[in-house]
Design an enzyme around this catalytic site. Structure first.
Site, PDB file in Angstrom:
ATOM      1  N   SER A  57      16.745   9.724   8.143  1.00 12.06           N
ATOM      2  CA  SER A  57      17.085  10.892   8.962  1.00 12.06           C
ATOM      3  C   SER A  57      16.162  11.026  10.154  1.00 12.06           C
ATOM      4  CB  SER A  57      17.084  12.165   8.125  1.00 12.06           C
ATOM      5  OG  SER A  57      15.784  12.472   7.708  1.00 12.06           O
TER       6      SER A  57
ATOM      7  N   GLY B 221      13.774  19.737  17.822  1.00 10.42           N
ATOM      8  CA  GLY B 221      13.277  18.836  16.783  1.00 10.42           C
ATOM      9  C   GLY B 221      13.141  17.430  17.324  1.00 10.42           C
ATOM     10  N   LEU B 222      13.133  16.452  16.437  1.00 10.44           N
ATOM     11  CA  LEU B 222      12.956  15.073  16.900  1.00 10.44           C
ATOM     12  C   LEU B 222      14.033  14.684  17.903  1.00 10.44           C
ATOM     13  CD1 LEU B 222      11.965  12.780  13.951  1.00 10.44           C
ATOM     14  CD2 LEU B 222      10.627  13.650  15.846  1.00 10.44           C
ATOM     15  N   ALA B 223      15.277  15.048  17.610  1.00 10.08           N
ATOM     16  CA  ALA B 223      16.356  14.686  18.519  1.00 10.08           C
ATOM     17  C   ALA B 223      16.243  15.475  19.818  1.00 10.08           C
ATOM     18  CB  ALA B 223      17.708  14.936  17.857  1.00 10.08           C
ATOM     19  N   GLY B 224      16.119  16.787  19.717  1.00 13.75           N
ATOM     20  CA  GLY B 224      16.107  17.649  20.902  1.00 13.75           C
ATOM     21  C   GLY B 224      14.899  17.409  21.782  1.00 13.75           C
TER      22      GLY B 224
ATOM     23  N   HIS C 104      20.395  19.561   0.678  1.00  9.90           N
ATOM     24  CA  HIS C 104      19.365  18.948   1.517  1.00  9.90           C
ATOM     25  C   HIS C 104      19.900  18.587   2.904  1.00  9.90           C
ATOM     26  CE1 HIS C 104      15.711  16.862   2.344  1.00  9.90           C
ATOM     27  NE2 HIS C 104      16.206  15.647   2.247  1.00  9.90           N
TER      28      HIS C 104
ATOM     29  N   GLU D 218      20.840  15.473  13.332  1.00 13.42           N
ATOM     30  CA  GLU D 218      21.557  15.827  12.103  1.00 13.42           C
ATOM     31  C   GLU D 218      22.827  16.627  12.379  1.00 13.42           C
ATOM     32  OE1 GLU D 218      19.023  17.611   9.130  1.00 13.42           O
ATOM     33  OE2 GLU D 218      20.676  17.976   7.763  1.00 13.42           O
TER      34      GLU D 218
ATOM     35  N   GLY E 299      17.684  23.071  20.808  1.00  8.76           N
ATOM     36  CA  GLY E 299      16.974  22.529  19.657  1.00  8.76           C
ATOM     37  C   GLY E 299      15.798  21.694  20.128  1.00  8.76           C
TER      38      GLY E 299
ATOM     39  N   ARG F  34      20.012   9.087  -4.879  1.00 11.85           N
ATOM     40  CA  ARG F  34      19.963  10.548  -4.881  1.00 11.85           C
ATOM     41  C   ARG F  34      21.232  11.196  -5.418  1.00 11.85           C
ATOM     42  NH1 ARG F  34      17.091  11.854   0.973  1.00 11.85           N
ATOM     43  NH2 ARG F  34      15.058  11.065   0.368  1.00 11.85           N
TER      44      ARG F  34
END
Lengths: 636, 248, 217
Positions: free
Chosen positions: A440, A42-45, A401, A425, A40, A330
């Site tokens: 998040s 994304g921001l984490a990966g 979501h 996530e 991954g 939400r």
């Protein structure tokens, strides 16, 4: 098995420091010898891969997209929270910790949440240094805005594209380390299984999506950063490629899956308009600041919205929640919308939407002010629907979501398989039963940049003493064969239905029974329906094309096969939790006026599920609240 | 609604491709263009045929993965949108829609409508970052950035990397992409330290990847989903000249 | 390529200045014949005999050569960057025709230039073809060369019509030369776009109308 979360000793404020003092370090010369796989980008990966590479580890980073910059972190609009207290409005680490814990309805760990709040401030420093063009005041300092569920302004943002800007920063750091030859990038490679050797994660098997070739990669540790799995509902705010396969395969290899059914339903997405629809686009929640939500008072009212007079409109959020009104959190806003839609008051082509009306705001402030505040959103709405929202109300509808649930991880973000980490996530850690807006991006970044690079050493220090794994190991052979067998099986079914057909079927069941409002009967029905979908899928699906080529149909089929099984676990989890908390609302457990009823004495634990031959076994990690007293959320 | 898709089919990078026509019925005007292609693919599966490969991910106009040439325009007939934001209401019943992959030497076709855009990543790798390790940052408000500077940086930083600029440029120039990234980083105080190096190395890599030169036709800024202005390219040229001068 | 692009831009702008000077001199042709002949020939003689102008002339030749050679190089390189064309490409919806066809326009101008040089430069400077007489003041009668040329309707047509590609080439080239050289000021560029249009229009109409006027005189 007893779940041990490895929470460090000491008072809440000192836990993270105490942890760092006592964790094992690795000599820089030795770090070079250690390999880490990150799945991954994304921001984490990307954050983790770049930072681990900076520390000296050899990193391989995989993503299914054509470039690391596509990861779905890119789509987050609103912003990122941090306890900087720049607005001088009484914010602090403690307050942010408390807001997050309360927002999550007291179903997450104190120590993890505190660390999240504690590291939020240095994270903003970090992103600014990496060149994120956050919004600024004329004087040059950073701007904040407020977000749902809190009383302070702590959200940092870059227009409506905060996620994009943070992701591009992380991606740029990733490529900086690629240039330094410390990171190897594998775009268009999808992880299909995890290799566990002698109880420890030692590698993965991936499919090269361009050629179809199966490849093996060995490493001293494997980090999963594969994001959320709300595509299990098919229609969601997620990217089409988002999937749960990597964590599902890890789950089947022994990693526990925590709170799988905790899914956040976002109240302001665009409704589905046809069977062929593939995606529900999110409209920023900020619209609820000035828009009023209503449905007609008459069932099946087919009149045009503007033709319905004021007295025949039901402003149901204002009616039910007079103090928060249209700005209710939400989960509450989503549930209230579903209640009206299910009762037959929905509007739009498929009667599945509610109105979000700006008429009063335009009358009050003038069209120019509204244009200035929401111009880009109105433009986007027109682009997608062809409707001018200045003239008639928007139609919005709740959409699946964020996945609060994910692989169970301890304080070090390690799963129950030693050497396997889950960050961002795809883990269950900080959000409890409901995630606060703008938290998040924060959690993904903190996990990737700050936490994992400071905890993985504690494991790898011991890995040094062991032999490095190689892909020649018989376990790799075995796993690769299993993957190939599953692919061949799918290709040879040659049924008469498409993958999307089954995904739609699964989505319908999941959406009906496992979203905003759940009950025993419905969940039991869902489980048997999903079981049927599963059987039918493996008998009737048709996957055209071959294995050894780019085959998007096969990719979808592999992901769906895992989603179906994941759906079963989600319903099982929702069925087991006989209480209402956060996003998990069980109809049997509500107050006399229809609000969520938590049962702390019985359910103050994290459900962690173990996979065993197609069955799921529950383990409980009891949550202890030593610093705060769980209270009842009230937004009346 | 019924349309005829005339789509470029190509088995793999090495094979020769060609156009194939598909008549598709049962579309509605609120379907997105990609959903119409999804629909076609389901029909193809029903006929036991291989599906058409095309790219997408977020389907909300921000990830930049989708992108095909539709009826003679990058991302279709409307200005400043992505392919996933295009809806069938932009076409008429009975129309023929020609769908082609991005065309550029630096973007070889992988299959059907899918091209390899890693050349853009390669440009980024040569300096599209600020060299600061995790943990080294000063307090965020210690370095002030004026609102005008931040806004201008954001205008450039909005690039989604879809490659429409390259696809629509007759020279297959990646100047708009490269310039946007350079101007984003070089205009911020944090990016100043390695500004000269960045502009020289990224622009050099752009040439090495086989992209053409910019001749300011302006097609790119019309097709760019983020509407990034072509003046960015002029700014890159200025920054490049300054960097050259500095290095003399 | 950046250097070569800059040279194309610089030489282009230099040629733009040259065109202004050229056009101002050509206005003499519109005066009554007797005044025009004297003035025009005197002007031509002055130019020919000035050392400074000689240098400028060589710079001019060099500019044309570099502009053409580098443009050809870059055009071919750009073509290689796009080896496969689209089946359908609606360029007019996102850009001007001139900007897409600078090469073609350039070829037209080059063609014009060859004929123009053969008509004047070759006869007057190299002494090729029919000899040129002197006027009453003893200057080479360049006016006569011009005047007689523009009595030929084919030449008039050629000289007039080929000013259209010149105008288009200038309209795109003038502004984009500035951008190539790094002028990126937004408001400045808006003004520049207007100047570019005005300049291109002036050159194109100015140069195009003079042969016609001389012919009709």
């Amino acid at each position: 098995m007893v779940l041990y979360a490895k929470i460090p000793n000491g008072p809440l404020e000192n836990k993270w420091r105490n942890y760092q003092i006592t964790s094992q370090l690795i000599n820089p010369a030795n770090k070079k010898k250690l390999n880490v796989i990150v799945v991954g980008s994304g921001l984490a990966g990307a954050g983790a891969a770049a930072t681990l590479a900076e520390l000296g580890y050899d990193v391989k980073c995989f993503c299914y997209q054509d470039s690391a910059r596509r990861a779905h972190s890119v789509a987050a609009q609103g912003g990122i929270n941090a306890a900087k207290n720049y607005q001088h409005d009484g914010d602090s680490v403690w307050r942010m910790f408390y807001d997050t814990l309360k927002g999550g309805d007291f179903r997450s760990r104190e120590a993890n949440v505190y660390r999240l709040a504690e590291l939020s401030a240095p994270l903003i420093d970090h992103y600014v240094q990496q060149g994120v063009p956050f919004a600024r005041e004329y004087g040059g300092v950073l701007v904040n805005r407020s977000f749902g569920g809190v009383h302070v302004q702590r959200t940092f943002y870059a227009r409506g594209q905060t996620g994009q800007q943070l992701l591009l920063a992380a991606y740029s750091q990733l490529y900086k380390m690629k240039r330094a030859k410390k990171v190897q990038m594998f775009p268009r490679h999808e992880m299909l299984d995890l290799v566990v050797i002698e109880g420890k994660a030692k590698g993965i098997v991936v499919r090269d999506l361009t050629t179809g070739e199966l490849k093996r990669f060995a490493a001293d540790a494997v980090v999963l950063a594969t994001g959320g799995y709300s595509r299990v509902f098919r229609l969601s705010t997620l990217a089409i490629g988002c999937n749960g396969s990597a964590i599902w395969k890890a789950h089947k290899r022994g990693a526990f899956f925590a709170a799988p059914s905790f899914t956040q339903i976002h109240p302001t997405a665009l409704p589905q308009t046809s069977e062929a629809q593939s995606k529900l686009t999110l409209m920023s929640e900020s619209l609820r600041n000035d828009g009023r939500i209503w449905v007609p008072k008459k069932k099946d009212d087919d009149r045009n919205a503007n033709a319905i007079p004021e007295e025949e409109r039901d402003y149901y959020l204002e009616r039910r929640y007079p103090s928060f009104g249209n700005l209710a959190p939400r989960d509450i806003a989503s549930r209230a919308a579903k209640e009206r839609i299910d009762a037959g008051y929905g509007v739009g082509r498929l009667k599945n939407a509610v109105y979000l009306d700006f008429k009063h705001a335009i009358e009050r402030f003038g069209i120019e002010i509204i244009k200035d505040r929401y111009g880009n959103l109105f433009k986007m709405y027109k682009k997608i629907t062809g409707v001018d929202a200045y003239e008639e109300p928007m139609q919005i509808s709740p959409a699946a979501h964020f996945s609060m649930g994910g692989l169970w991880v301890d304080y070090e973000l390690m799963t129950t398989i030693p050497g396997l980490y889950a960050i961002g996530e795809c883990n269950f850690s900080d959000h409890g039963a409901n995630r606060l807006g703008a938290n998040s991006l924060l959690q993904a970044s903190i996990d990737g940049y700050f936490v994992l690079p400071n905890t993985i050493n504690n494991y790898l220090a011991n890995a040094l003493k062991e032999d490095h794994p190689t892909t020649e190991h018989p376990e790799f052979e075995k796993v690769e064969k299993e993957v190939a067998a599953q692919i061949n099986k799918l290709l040879f079914i040659k049924g008469d239905k498409t993958v999307d057909h089954f995904h739609r079927e699964l989505g319908k069941v999941m959406w009906q029974e496992c979203t905003m409002s759940r009950n025993k009967e419905g969940l039991e029905k869902a489980i048997s329906q999903i079981q049927k979908i599963k059987d039918a899928f493996w008998k009737e699906v048709n996957v055209t094309g071959g294995h050894h080529e780019m085959n998007t149909e096969l990719e979808k089929a592999l992901r769906l096969a895992d989603f179906i099984e994941l759906g079963l676990l989600m319903c099982t989890d929702a069925l087991e939790r006989e209480e209402s908390c956060g996003a998990h609302f069980r109809e049997e457990h509500q107050t006399s006026d229809g609000e969520a009823l938590r049962h702390d004495e019985k359910y103050s634990y994290v459900s962690a599920w173990e996979y065993h031959n197609g069955n799921f076994k529950l383990h409980k990690e009891t949550l202890e609240f030593a610093n705060v007293q769980p209270t009842v959320r009230s937004y009346k | 609604m019924k349309v005829t898709f005339k789509i470029w089919r190509q088995e793999n990078a090495k094979s020769n491709g060609g156009f194939q026509s598909y008549e598709v019925d049962g579309l509605t005007d609120d379907m997105s263009f990609l959903e119409a292609l999804d629909h076609l693919n389901e029909i193809l599966v029903g006929q036991n045929q291989k599906t058409i490969a095309y790219e997408y991910d977020c389907r909300e106009g921000i990830c930049g993965q989708c992108g095909v040439f539709i009826n003679g325009r990058a991302h279709g007939p409307l200005d400043n949108i992505t392919t996933c934001q295009l809806h069938m209401r932009s076409f008429t019943d009975g129309q023929t829609i020609v769908v082609e992959p991005w065309r550029a030497k630096a973007f070889p076709v992988i299959k059907d409508l899918v091209v390899d855009r890693s050349a853009l990543d390669n440009i980024m790798e040569q300096g599209g970052y600020i060299s600061a390790k995790t943990g080294t940052a000063p307090e965020a408000n210690a370095i002030l950035v004026g609102k005008d500077v931040a806004d201008k940086a954001m205008d450039a930083a909005a690039c989604i990397g879809c490659g429409a600029c390259v696809a629509s440029c007759k020279n297959a120039s990646a100047a708009l992409f490269t310039a946007a990234k350079i101007n984003h980083m070089n205009s911020l105080p944090q990016g100043k330290q390695e500004a000269h190096r960045r502009v020289l190395e990224m622009s050099r890599q752009m040439e090495l990847e086989g992209f053409g030169s910019c001749t300011f036709t302006g097609a790119c800024e019309v097709e760019c989903p983020e509407g990034i202005s072509i003046t960015n390219i002029a700014e890159m040229n200025a920054r490049r000249a300054m960097a050259k001068w500095h290095n003399l | 390529m950046f250097l070569r692009k800059s040279i194309i831009a610089l030489t282009g702008l230099f040629l733009c200045i040259f065109l202004i000077v050229h056009l101002s001199a050509n206005i003499i042709l519109l005066l009554p014949q007797e005044t025009a002949r004297g003035l025009y020939n005197a002007y031509a003689t002055t130019l020919r005999e000035s050392f400074l102008i000689k240098i400028v002339a060589y710079v001019l030749y060099l500019s044309i050569i570099l502009h053409v050679i580098y443009a050809i190089q870059i055009t071919f390189k750009n073509r290689r960057a796009k080896p496969k064309k689209y089946l359908e490409n609606k360029l007019r919806q996102n850009s001007s025709w001139a900007s897409q066809n600078m090469g073609l326009l350039g070829v037209a101008i080059l063609l014009f230039l060859v004929v123009h040089l053969a008509n004047f430069w070759a006869r007057i400077k190299l002494g090729l073809g029919e000899g040129v007489r002197l006027d009453d003041n003893g200057h080479v009668d360049v006016y006569e060369v011009t005047y007689s040329l523009f009595q030929n309707s084919y030449y008039v047509f050629f000289y007039t019509v080929l000013m259209v590609p010149l105008g288009l080439h200038l309209h795109h080239g003038f502004k984009s030369a500035f951008m190539t050289l790094g002028f990126y000021h937004k408001k400045g560029l808006n003004i520049l776009a207007k100047i570019s249009l005005a300049y291109a229009g002036m050159m194109s109409i100015g140069f195009g109308i003079i042969p016609l006027m001389v012919y009709l005189k």
